[in-house]
Design a protein around this motif. Structure first.
Motif: not given
Length: 133
Positions: A72-73, A133, A114-116, A129-131, A75, A35
């Motif tokens: 869980n991100s 967890n 990125s995840d979003e 955004s990066f998840y 941002v 990440i």
């Protein structure tokens, strides 16, 4: 958790300030290396775009970087003081006619890492955004 933010004048050497900002986030939020690597590339790419394209390298204009934890991100918001751009009509860097062009890969990379990825304010603000967890 409160927002962490910095603002930097539009000079490419200020990328190192952004790298330190991300290093601090890695420690604070105990981010894993995958990440962290994705964040480092995507966020520095975004800040570079803001400096070069958004603010056109004008050191009197700033780039603003904020970090928030949302669910869980992690941002990152990157904004500049430029005119914005039409992010819906960017040429595809993987298209045969663009494969040898030096530019145009930044947003493609940011999307991939990125995840979003969202653009706001006519492209003057990027949200990555990066998840975790």
């Amino acid at each position: 958790m409160s927002e962490i933010s910095i603002s930097i004048p539009s000079l490419s050497e200020n990328i190192r300030i952004v790298e330190s900002f991300i290093d601090n986030a890695k420690e604070k939020f105990e981010l894993n290396d995958d990440i962290y690597g994705n964040i480092m590339i995507a966020v520095t790419e975004s800040v570079n775009n803001a400096i070069i394209h958004g603010n056109e390298g004008n050191k009197d204009k700033n780039v603003f970087l904020t970090l928030n934890m949302e669910n869980n991100s992690i941002v990152f918001n990157i904004s500049d003081e430029g005119k914005g751009f039409d992010y819906n009509s960017l040429p595809d860097p993987t298209a045969p006619e663009n494969i040898d062009k030096p530019g145009g890969r930044g947003i493609f990379l940011m999307k991939a890492l990125s995840d979003e990825l969202t653009f706001e304010d006519d492209g003057k603000k990027v949200k990555l955004s990066f998840y975790i967890n």
